[in-house]
Design a protein around this motif. Structure first.
Motif, PDB file in Angstrom:
ATOM      1  N   ASN A  17      -7.618  38.802 -62.045  1.00 31.28           N
ATOM      2  CA  ASN A  17      -6.235  38.732 -61.568  1.00 31.28           C
ATOM      3  C   ASN A  17      -5.798  37.349 -61.117  1.00 31.28           C
ATOM      4  O   ASN A  17      -4.605  37.024 -61.175  1.00 31.28           O
ATOM      5  N   PHE A  18      -6.750  36.519 -60.669  1.00 28.69           N
ATOM      6  CA  PHE A  18      -6.378  35.199 -60.144  1.00 28.69           C
ATOM      7  C   PHE A  18      -7.153  34.055 -60.798  1.00 28.69           C
ATOM      8  O   PHE A  18      -6.969  32.908 -60.415  1.00 28.69           O
ATOM      9  N   GLY A  19      -8.018  34.368 -61.742  1.00 25.14           N
ATOM     10  CA  GLY A  19      -8.791  33.325 -62.404  1.00 25.14           C
ATOM     11  C   GLY A  19     -10.136  33.097 -61.733  1.00 25.14           C
ATOM     12  O   GLY A  19     -10.337  33.438 -60.568  1.00 25.14           O
ATOM     13  N   TRP A  20     -11.058  32.498 -62.476  1.00 29.24           N
ATOM     14  CA  TRP A  20     -12.413  32.307 -61.957  1.00 29.24           C
ATOM     15  C   TRP A  20     -12.465  31.374 -60.755  1.00 29.24           C
ATOM     16  O   TRP A  20     -13.358  31.480 -59.907  1.00 29.24           O
ATOM     17  N   ARG A  21     -11.506  30.470 -60.638  1.00 27.35           N
ATOM     18  CA  ARG A  21     -11.508  29.520 -59.526  1.00 27.35           C
ATOM     19  C   ARG A  21     -11.299  30.221 -58.181  1.00 27.35           C
ATOM     20  O   ARG A  21     -11.739  29.720 -57.134  1.00 27.35           O
ATOM     21  N   SER A  22     -10.657  31.379 -58.208  1.00 23.75           N
ATOM     22  CA  SER A  22     -10.402  32.105 -56.960  1.00 23.75           C
ATOM     23  C   SER A  22     -11.694  32.584 -56.302  1.00 23.75           C
ATOM     24  O   SER A  22     -11.728  32.792 -55.078  1.00 23.75           O
ATOM     25  N   ILE A  23     -12.750  32.770 -57.088  1.00 19.53           N
ATOM     26  CA  ILE A  23     -14.033  33.188 -56.520  1.00 19.53           C
ATOM     27  C   ILE A  23     -14.560  32.120 -55.568  1.00 19.53           C
ATOM     28  O   ILE A  23     -15.069  32.422 -54.477  1.00 19.53           O
ATOM     29  N   PHE A  24     -14.439  30.871 -55.962  1.00 15.83           N
ATOM     30  CA  PHE A  24     -14.902  29.779 -55.109  1.00 15.83           C
ATOM     31  C   PHE A  24     -13.990  29.594 -53.902  1.00 15.83           C
ATOM     32  O   PHE A  24     -14.468  29.353 -52.781  1.00 15.83           O
ATOM     33  N   ILE A  25     -12.682  29.725 -54.117  1.00 17.68           N
ATOM     34  CA  ILE A  25     -11.728  29.593 -53.003  1.00 17.68           C
ATOM     35  C   ILE A  25     -11.955  30.685 -51.967  1.00 17.68           C
ATOM     36  O   ILE A  25     -11.806  30.466 -50.753  1.00 17.68           O
ATOM     37  N   PHE A  26     -12.341  31.877 -52.409  1.00 12.72           N
ATOM     38  CA  PHE A  26     -12.584  33.009 -51.521  1.00 12.72           C
ATOM     39  C   PHE A  26     -13.607  32.663 -50.436  1.00 12.72           C
ATOM     40  O   PHE A  26     -13.526  33.161 -49.308  1.00 12.72           O
ATOM     41  N   ASN A  27     -14.575  31.810 -50.771  1.00 17.87           N
ATOM     42  CA  ASN A  27     -15.637  31.461 -49.822  1.00 17.87           C
ATOM     43  C   ASN A  27     -15.179  30.530 -48.708  1.00 17.87           C
ATOM     44  O   ASN A  27     -15.786  30.509 -47.638  1.00 17.87           O
ATOM     45  N   VAL A  28     -14.101  29.766 -48.962  1.00 16.83           N
ATOM     46  CA  VAL A  28     -13.712  28.699 -48.038  1.00 16.83           C
ATOM     47  C   VAL A  28     -13.296  29.220 -46.659  1.00 16.83           C
ATOM     48  O   VAL A  28     -13.815  28.755 -45.636  1.00 16.83           O
ATOM     49  N   PRO A  29     -12.372  30.173 -46.547  1.00 14.23           N
ATOM     50  CA  PRO A  29     -12.007  30.648 -45.208  1.00 14.23           C
ATOM     51  C   PRO A  29     -13.169  31.284 -44.461  1.00 14.23           C
ATOM     52  O   PRO A  29     -13.267  31.148 -43.229  1.00 14.23           O
ATOM     53  N   PHE A  30     -14.059  31.971 -45.170  1.00 16.30           N
ATOM     54  CA  PHE A  30     -15.242  32.530 -44.519  1.00 16.30           C
ATOM     55  C   PHE A  30     -16.125  31.419 -43.960  1.00 16.30           C
ATOM     56  O   PHE A  30     -16.636  31.509 -42.840  1.00 16.30           O
TER      57      PHE A  30
END
Length: 469
Positions: free
Chosen positions: A164-177
């Motif tokens: 839904n948001f592209g493969w790059r979103s997987i890496f971005i998901f980790n940042v706020p955590f």
């Protein structure tokens, strides 16, 4: 007195929270990226060899650095090393999301792995530092649960994000955590914990170990050329030099006397073999489901998540029952079931019914669930209490070394059959042949694990735990 207890409880709770969050992110990252590999391949236009190195370098960094970082944490501070890991992992995740080439993504994935090794090397040690023995089991149980949640949600949530948001979103998901964990440590977790303050860090041994692991992995995955053979030979030679150096060292990063008993050496070998046999399965099946069968990332994730779900459901009861019965039974049965699952998966072709790989995944997950906890307890229970921390680091090393070798086998097989190409309809048959070869090799490795598990011998973990305590 009451205020001291409240303070200690607060420290324990914050420590458990940050370690559990970190232990979730590590397997989440590793499992979610495998789902996004086809999208990464198309977006960055990378060949199958480079594509295979993206998850491989992440695991390689963990395997290469976890032992030295664990020892360093005992000397300069476990919280300090864990904090460094969170920072490095978060920054690398952010940079990886903006990679414009496969090479750059591989570099940032490697840096991510270094950050993970800093966290993974000290997470359990931190929990052991703040929880007394009567409460430590519960804390470690929550830690293990977080790991399996990461493994379970990785393909599901990773597939959702990728589709839904592209493969790059997987890496971005980790940042706020990562930012949240870092903030909690800096603002809410005072104090520091050291186990070997004042002792000397074995720099030479650490460098030899790290370079040797990297050389063995790279050489093994490039055996089809002269450079790969040379690098592999250099890596094996480096491992031998490391062993000799550790024997002479006053403050070794690895106590080799742990492996003198049959139980400890064979149980560690069994852990290594089952990780070799099963780790590359996710990457291979992700490519099979999406490139061969044309399934989307989300449905692929749902199918693959069956395997970690079975592990999560069975690991705790298997570990509990193994305390009461001969734990070798669980290890052997687990290896047998895993081998059957791998044999089933090795028969896949372009017209195979979807339920066949699902059955294979269920069997592999069941086998891992029966095998992992009892065999780990066998190893930990076979060493003295003085070496408990080192033994925990060795278990992690066996896991990551197994994962590294598994992905190395996958890359080597790809290099033989496919070479530097992308998967497309013209080479589907060749890809399926490489997949069949890989799973056949993994089934043979798992079969060797059955023999090793039988030879471990009977050992009651309950007695071992009593001796340690």
């Amino acid at each position: 007195m009451d205020s001291d207890k409240i303070y200690e409880k607060k420290v324990r709770n914050i420590t458990l929270l940050v370690v559990a969050m970190g232990s979730f992110l590590i397997p989440f990252m590793g499992s979610s990226v495998t789902i996004a590999l086809p999208l990464i391949q198309n977006d960055l236009t990378v060949n199958i060899i480079l594509l295979g190195w993206i998850p491989t370098v992440f695991v390689l960094a963990n395997a290469a650095f976890i032992l030295p970082f664990g020892r360093l944490g005992d000397i300069i501070g476990r919280k300090r090393i864990f904090t460094y890991g969170v920072f490095i992992y978060t920054v690398a995740s952010f940079l990886a999301a903006f990679s414009w080439s496969g090479i750059l993504l591989i570099i940032f994935s490697f840096v991510q792995g270094i950050g993970c090794s800093l966290m993974f090397a000290t997470g359990v040690a931190l929990l052991s530092s703040v929880y007394q023995s009567e409460h430590r089991g519960e804390a470690l149980g929550i830690y293990v649960t977080a790991v399996y949640i990461g493994l379970f949600l990785g393909p599901i949530l990773g597939g959702f994000l990728a589709q839904n948001f592209g493969w790059r979103s997987i890496f971005i998901f980790n940042v706020p955590f990562g930012i949240l964990i870092f903030s909690l440590i800096r603002l809410r977790l005072p104090g520091e914990w050291k186990g070997s303050e004042g002792e000397r860090f074995e720099i030479i041994g650490s460098i030899i170990y790290t370079l040797s692991v990297i050389a063995v992995m790279y050489g093994f995955s490039t055996l089809n050329n002269d450079l790969g053979i040379f690098v592999l030979f250099a890596g094996v030679l480096g491992v031998l030099i490391f062993i000799l150096n550790e024997k002479k060292s006053i403050n070794p990063i690895l106590r080799l006397n742990i492996f003198k008993s049959r139980i400890s050496s064979l149980s560690a070998l069994a852990l290594l073999l089952i990780n070799i046999a099963t780790t590359a399965m996710w990457a291979l099946l992700s490519l099979y489901f999406q490139d061969i069968l044309g399934l989307g990332p989300q449905i692929t994730a749902l199918i693959i998540s069956v395997q970690p779900l079975m592990v999560a459901l069975l690991s705790t009861p298997a570990g509990r029952f193994s305390d009461r019965f001969d734990n070798r039974i669980f290890s052997v049965v687990g290896m047998v079931v895993t081998t059957i699952g791998l044999i089933i998966i090795s028969q896949l072709n372009i017209s195979t019914s979807l339920w066949i790989p699902i059955v294979g995944l269920i069997l592999v997950g069941t086998g891992l669930g029966l095998f992992s906890s009892p065999t780990t307890n066998t190893f930990i229970g076979s060493v003295s209490g003085r070496d408990y921390g080192v033994a925990s680091a060795i278990v992690s090393t066996m896991i990551y070394m197994g994962q590294t070798l598994s992905l190395g086998i996958m890359i080597y097989i790809f290099s033989i059959y496919l070479g530097n190409v992308q998967i497309n309809p013209s080479n589907f048959s060749v890809f399926l042949l490489s997949l069949k070869t890989a799973f056949t090799v993994f089934a043979v490795v798992s079969s060797l694990g059955i023999i090793v598990s039988i030879l471990i011998g009977k050992k009651r973990i309950k007695n071992s735990i009593q001796r340690i305590e």
